[in-house]
Design an enzyme around this catalytic site. Sequence first.
Site, PDB file in Angstrom:
ATOM      1  N   GLY A 192      52.982  -8.454  80.154  1.00  0.00           N
ATOM      2  CA  GLY A 192      53.395  -9.572  80.994  1.00  0.00           C
ATOM      3  C   GLY A 192      53.962  -9.136  82.328  1.00  0.00           C
ATOM      4  CG  HIS A 251      48.912  -6.852  84.724  1.00  0.00           C
ATOM      5  ND1 HIS A 251      50.141  -6.839  85.326  1.00  0.00           N
ATOM      6  CD2 HIS A 251      49.013  -6.034  83.640  1.00  0.00           C
ATOM      7  CE1 HIS A 251      50.962  -6.054  84.653  1.00  0.00           C
ATOM      8  NE2 HIS A 251      50.307  -5.535  83.624  1.00  0.00           N
ATOM      9  CB  SER A 295      54.587  -0.439  88.373  1.00  0.00           C
ATOM     10  OG  SER A 295      55.473  -0.417  87.269  1.00  0.00           O
TER      11      SER A 295
END
Length: 285
Positions: A31, A37, A185
Amino acid sequence: MKIAEKIQEVREQVKEWHKEGFTVGLVPTMGYLHEGHKSLIERACKENDRVVVSVFVNPIQFGPTEDLESYPRDLEKDSALCESVGANLIFHPTPEEMYPNGFCSFVDMDVLTKELCGLSRPTHFRGVCTVVSKLFNIVKPDRAYFGEKDAQQLAVIKRMVLDLNMDIKIIGCPIVRESDGLAKSSRNTYLNPEERKAALILSKSIKAGKILFEQGETDAKKLTDAMKDIISSEPLARIDYVKTVDLLTMQQIDKLDRPFLTAIAVYIGKTRLIDNFIVQSGGNF
Ligand code: PAF
């Protein structure tokens, strides 16, 4: 787009998709999704009929003094991102759903997990292999997507899939960087403005290492020593490791004569950040 908290709901949905002949892609995440992502989810959407994103801060991959409690979480923002990119389902289980009372089976690995991050995080990869195996068993994906920023994790998962005959294609996707070079990150949010500036020393040293190799350096130690010198010039940086390893076995090498990974882990203040570059071909091979 649905959000499922229960394993059973995911199983039922995926069963329906498989009945209809759809291929399924899985993007496992913890998450607090960012552009890195997003690139994995986009690729998964391109290559599969249906895409599941798991959002689960996996407690068993954190050491006792690590950041499990403070790890950033924002399911609302994550759902908006997944929906905007075209994912079909978020799997967001509770720790109790994944690890009910009495849980005592783990997936572990030798050799590859004993180097790099495995040295300072000795139980980390056992946690990763266990949760990823569980996610594979729950979602039964055709393909699963992982970022190359966690290059050791990617190598470990590829090896696990090979060793345990898991019928899943593992796809590694390139590191996504901020415009100034810092690798994206979720942990970058821990950095204060001064640390954020100092964190650029990671990508600077990676860039310098790459250039040295491209200029013909064949000695792994000379390359990593030069990178260490650059990192040490930043007062807020403390090196955990700077190493060059064989890309498949993760064992340290002396000569840059085969596909390799140069990986670094550096503390900026209390935040541990990683970065790397991979060379698949070139130089002497
Ligand atoms: O890379 C991560 O975010 C995690 O290690 C993973 C693969 C989702 C397992 O918890």
